[in-house]
Design a protein around this motif. Structure first.
Motif: not given
Length: 275
Positions: A55, A76, A103, A106, A108
């Motif tokens: 991250v 990321v 993050f 984000w 996933d």
């Protein structure tokens, strides 16, 4: 990216603060010692079968060391310029993918990981979202690892801020971020928890903490560039920042023999996902 933990981060400005100078950031910011990654691998069992989420990868400094462990890395990064440079820097690795996103936002896509690593970046993540997201994207028994570089000083050793405090007050008086770095021995006493970021509560187990002393030696211009890459100085208006940094560089040349140290304690904090 431990940047300036004394200053409360404005997370919305993260991309702008660092995205302005990705090449400078990559060139001057300190990395992390090989011993840290070796111990990270030993503690977590991370190997070529492991999947790691990084991250806030910045320009990929820690990413390269994670990839060298052989694990699969998904990195990321919210800053488009930083992410683009990271892709260039890790182009020779086939086990790394860089995705551009904060993050907190984000996607996933249902992916789960054996470990989450944040290198000097977790203080930029909204703790009301970040810790729970970290828990959710890790497999049961997965590991959370925070890496950082804490600026420190040693008693009796010439230190740049001590030599330039008058310049800081002259060019930018009253800034709450100004101050002497803590003593190395004082920092070493903080052996528990997750450091200066918010606590995750019961989401992650007790931390394992390891310290690694490192040092950068820089001339005046190099030290000014290092400061230019940090959020504390990047947030200054350019009309104040650049004269201040020019004066600091000149002070290092004339008063410190054009050679100054920047001491750090690199820190590894690792905890396991609670069941």
């Amino acid at each position: 990216m431990t940047d300036d933990p004394k200053m409360p981060p404005n997370r919305h400005d993260l991309g702008r603060v660092f995205n302005e100078v990705p090449e400078l950031y990559d060139r001057v910011r300190p990395g992390y010692p090989d011993e840290l990654f070796a111990e990270l691998g030993a503690i977590t069992g991370m190997d070529e079968r492991s999947s790691v989420l990084e991250v806030g990868c910045g320009t990929g400094q820690a990413t390269r060391s994670l990839a060298a462990l052989g694990c699969s890395v998904t990195a990321v990064e919210p800053g488009a310029g930083m992410a683009a440079l990271a892709r260039q820097r890790i182009a020779t690795f086939r086990n790394v993918e860089v995705e551009t996103s904060p993050f907190e936002e984000w996607d996933d896509r249902g992916r789960r990981f054996d470990a989450l690593v944040a290198a000097s970046s977790w203080h930029w993540v909204d703790p009301s979202i970040g810790w729970q997201r970290a828990y959710d994207v890790l497999y049961p028994g997965g590991w959370m690892a925070l890496l950082g570089n804490v600026v420190v000083r040693r008693p009796g050793e010439p230190e740049v801020y001590a030599e330039t405090a008058d310049l800081h007050e002259r060019f930018c008086p009253g800034n709450p971020g100004w101050g002497h770095p803590p003593l190395e021995d004082e920092v070493r006493t903080t052996e528990e928890g997750w450091g200066l970021v918010d606590d995750p509560g019961g989401l992650f187990g007790p931390t394992i903490v390891r310290w690694y002393p490192t040092v950068q030696w820089l001339n005046g211009d190099g030290f000014a560039d290092l400061l230019r890459s940090t959020s504390l100085y990047r947030r200054l208006d350019g009309d104040a920042r650049e004269p201040l940094l020019d004066a600091i560089a000149e002070r290092i040349r004339t008063r410190m023999g054009d050679r100054a140290s920047r001491r750090y304690l690199s820190v590894l904090r690792v905890g396991r996902r609670a069941e």
